[in-house]
Design an enzyme around this catalytic site. Sequence first.
Site, PDB file in Angstrom:
ATOM      1  N   ASN A   1       0.838  -1.200   0.000  1.00  0.00           N
ATOM      2  CA  ASN A   1       0.000   0.000   0.000  1.00  0.00           C
ATOM      3  C   ASN A   1       0.877   1.255   0.000  1.00  0.00           C
ATOM      4  OD1 ASN A   1      -2.722   1.137   0.342  1.00  0.00           O
ATOM      5  ND2 ASN A   1      -2.079   1.731   2.402  1.00  0.00           N
TER       6      ASN A   1
ATOM      7  N   HIS B   1      -4.953  10.062  -1.097  1.00  0.00           N
ATOM      8  CA  HIS B   1      -5.312  11.254  -0.315  1.00  0.00           C
ATOM      9  C   HIS B   1      -5.135  12.436  -1.259  1.00  0.00           C
ATOM     10  CE1 HIS B   1      -5.670   9.062   3.387  1.00  0.00           C
ATOM     11  NE2 HIS B   1      -4.520   8.473   3.163  1.00  0.00           N
TER      12      HIS B   1
ATOM     13  N   ASP C   1      -9.622  10.263   0.043  1.00  0.00           N
ATOM     14  CA  ASP C   1     -10.300  11.485   0.492  1.00  0.00           C
ATOM     15  C   ASP C   1      -9.842  12.622  -0.410  1.00  0.00           C
ATOM     16  OD1 ASP C   1      -7.754  11.997   1.692  1.00  0.00           O
ATOM     17  OD2 ASP C   1      -8.490  11.715   3.726  1.00  0.00           O
TER      18      ASP C   1
HETATM   19  C1  XIL Z   1      -3.670   8.283   9.705  1.00  0.00           C
HETATM   20  C2  XIL Z   1      -4.908   8.372  10.565  1.00  0.00           C
HETATM   21  O1  XIL Z   1      -5.999   8.795   9.776  1.00  0.00           O
HETATM   22  C3  XIL Z   1      -4.679   9.326  11.707  1.00  0.00           C
HETATM   23  O2  XIL Z   1      -5.784   9.317  12.609  1.00  0.00           O
HETATM   24  C4  XIL Z   1      -3.401   8.983  12.464  1.00  0.00           C
HETATM   25  O3  XIL Z   1      -3.131   9.962  13.425  1.00  0.00           O
HETATM   26  C5  XIL Z   1      -2.226   8.861  11.493  1.00  0.00           C
HETATM   27  O4  XIL Z   1      -2.543   7.948  10.473  1.00  0.00           O
HETATM   28  N1  XIL Z   1      -1.519   6.876   5.296  1.00  0.00           N
HETATM   29  C6  XIL Z   1      -1.911   5.728   5.965  1.00  0.00           C
HETATM   30  C7  XIL Z   1      -2.874   5.829   7.105  1.00  0.00           C
HETATM   31  O5  XIL Z   1      -1.550   4.614   5.555  1.00  0.00           O
HETATM   32  O6  XIL Z   1      -2.668   4.833   8.063  1.00  0.00           O
HETATM   33  C8  XIL Z   1      -2.824   7.210   7.743  1.00  0.00           C
HETATM   34  O7  XIL Z   1      -3.847   7.285   8.732  1.00  0.00           O
HETATM   35  C9  XIL Z   1      -2.973   8.282   6.686  1.00  0.00           C
HETATM   36  C10 XIL Z   1      -1.846   8.218   5.689  1.00  0.00           C
END
Ligand code: XIL
Length: 332
Positions: free
Chosen positions: A181, A217, A249
Site C-alpha cells: 500500500n 489522499h 479522500d
Molecule cells: C492516519 C490516521 O488517519 C490518523 O488518525 C493517524 O493519526 C495517522 O494515520 N496513510 C496511511 C494511514 O496509511 O494509516 C494514515 O492514517 C494516513 C496516511
Amino acid sequence: MHVPEGFRDAGPTLRALAAARGLRIGAAVNVQALRDDADYRAVLAAEFNAVTAENAMKFAPFQPERGIFRFDDADELVSFAEAHGMTVRGHTLAWHETLPSWLTEADHTPGELLDILHTHIQTVVDHFRGRVFAWDVVNEAVAEDGSYRDTFWHRHAGPRFVDLAFQWAREADPDARLFYNDFQGEGSGHRAKTIYRFVKRLRARGVPIDGVGLQMHLRADRPPNRRHIVRAVKRFASLGLETHITELDVRVPVPADWLVLDRQASVYGDVFSAATASPGCTNVVLWGFTDRYSWIPHRFEDWGAALPFDDSYRPKPAYAAIATELGKRNSQ
Ligand code: XIL
C-alpha cells in the site's frame, strides 16, 4: 436502526449500487466514534459494505508492550462489520508510523527486530484469520527514486523486512490477500513508475503479494487524471496484481464554498468512474465518510471537508457524484 435527520434522500444506498456491480465500497472507521455515536453507526452500516480500521490495527495499538497484544478495539470493529455484511481490510502490519516507544526507543539488533516483526505479524494475522480478507502488509516503503524509503524498519532491520513480512503474513493466513500500500501510485508522476517497478521486482522474486493499494489522499485542486488511474490499475493487472483504492479522500481549503464542493464532487466522480471502468479494481475505501471525523484538519492546516458527508451527516455533492458513477451502466 436510528437514522440521522436529513441523512440522504430516497434511492439506493452506495453499498447497494456497488454490490449490484460486484464492487465493495468501504470507509476507514474510527472505533471511538463507532462506540459513542449512533448516527455514525447508522450511516456507516447503511452506506458501506467494507471497512478498514483507521488506527486500531496498527502496530502500537495492537502491541502496546512487548508481547502484550490487545485486540479489543479491532475485534469490536470486526464484529460490527460481520453483523452488517461488511468485509474487513487489515491495515497495516509493517509501517514506520504508529510504532510503540518500547520498539523505537530500544537498541535492538536487526535480527531482534525481524523476530519482533515476525511475532507481530504471526500473532495478528492468525488472530483475524478468516475474518480479514486482505492485509496491507507493507505500507509506504518506496522512496521517490524507487529505492527503499529510509524508515524505521529499513534503517534498523534492513531491506529484507519487506519480503519477509509478506512471507510471514502468507504463512499465518494462506487465504488472506496480501497488499503493498502506498501514496501517489496512480498519477503521472515519478512515484507511479517507481511503485510499479517495486512491486514488479517483488513479483519477480516470488514474494507472495496479491495486490497494490492506492491510498489516494487527494487535493481537489490537483486531482490525478482519470486515464492515469485506469492505466495504473491495468499495469498492476499485467503483473497479475489486483488493485484496491484504500484511503480515498479529497481535501479542500476551508471554509469550503459550493464551488469548491462541486469541484471536489467531480474528483470523487472521476475516481469512481476510473474504478468502475477497471476490472482489476474491486474495492474502493474512503478514509472516513463524515467530515465530523477526519484526519485532514489535524494533518493539513487550513484544509478539511474531505469526505462525502458533512459533519452533520448530510450528503455533499460528492455523495451524489459517487452514486451517479456507481449507478451508471456500461461504463466499461
Ligand atoms: C492516519 C490516521 O488517519 C490518523 O488518525 C493517524 O493519526 C495517522 O494515520 N496513510 C496511511 C494511514 O496509511 O494509516 C494514515 O492514517 C494516513 C496516511
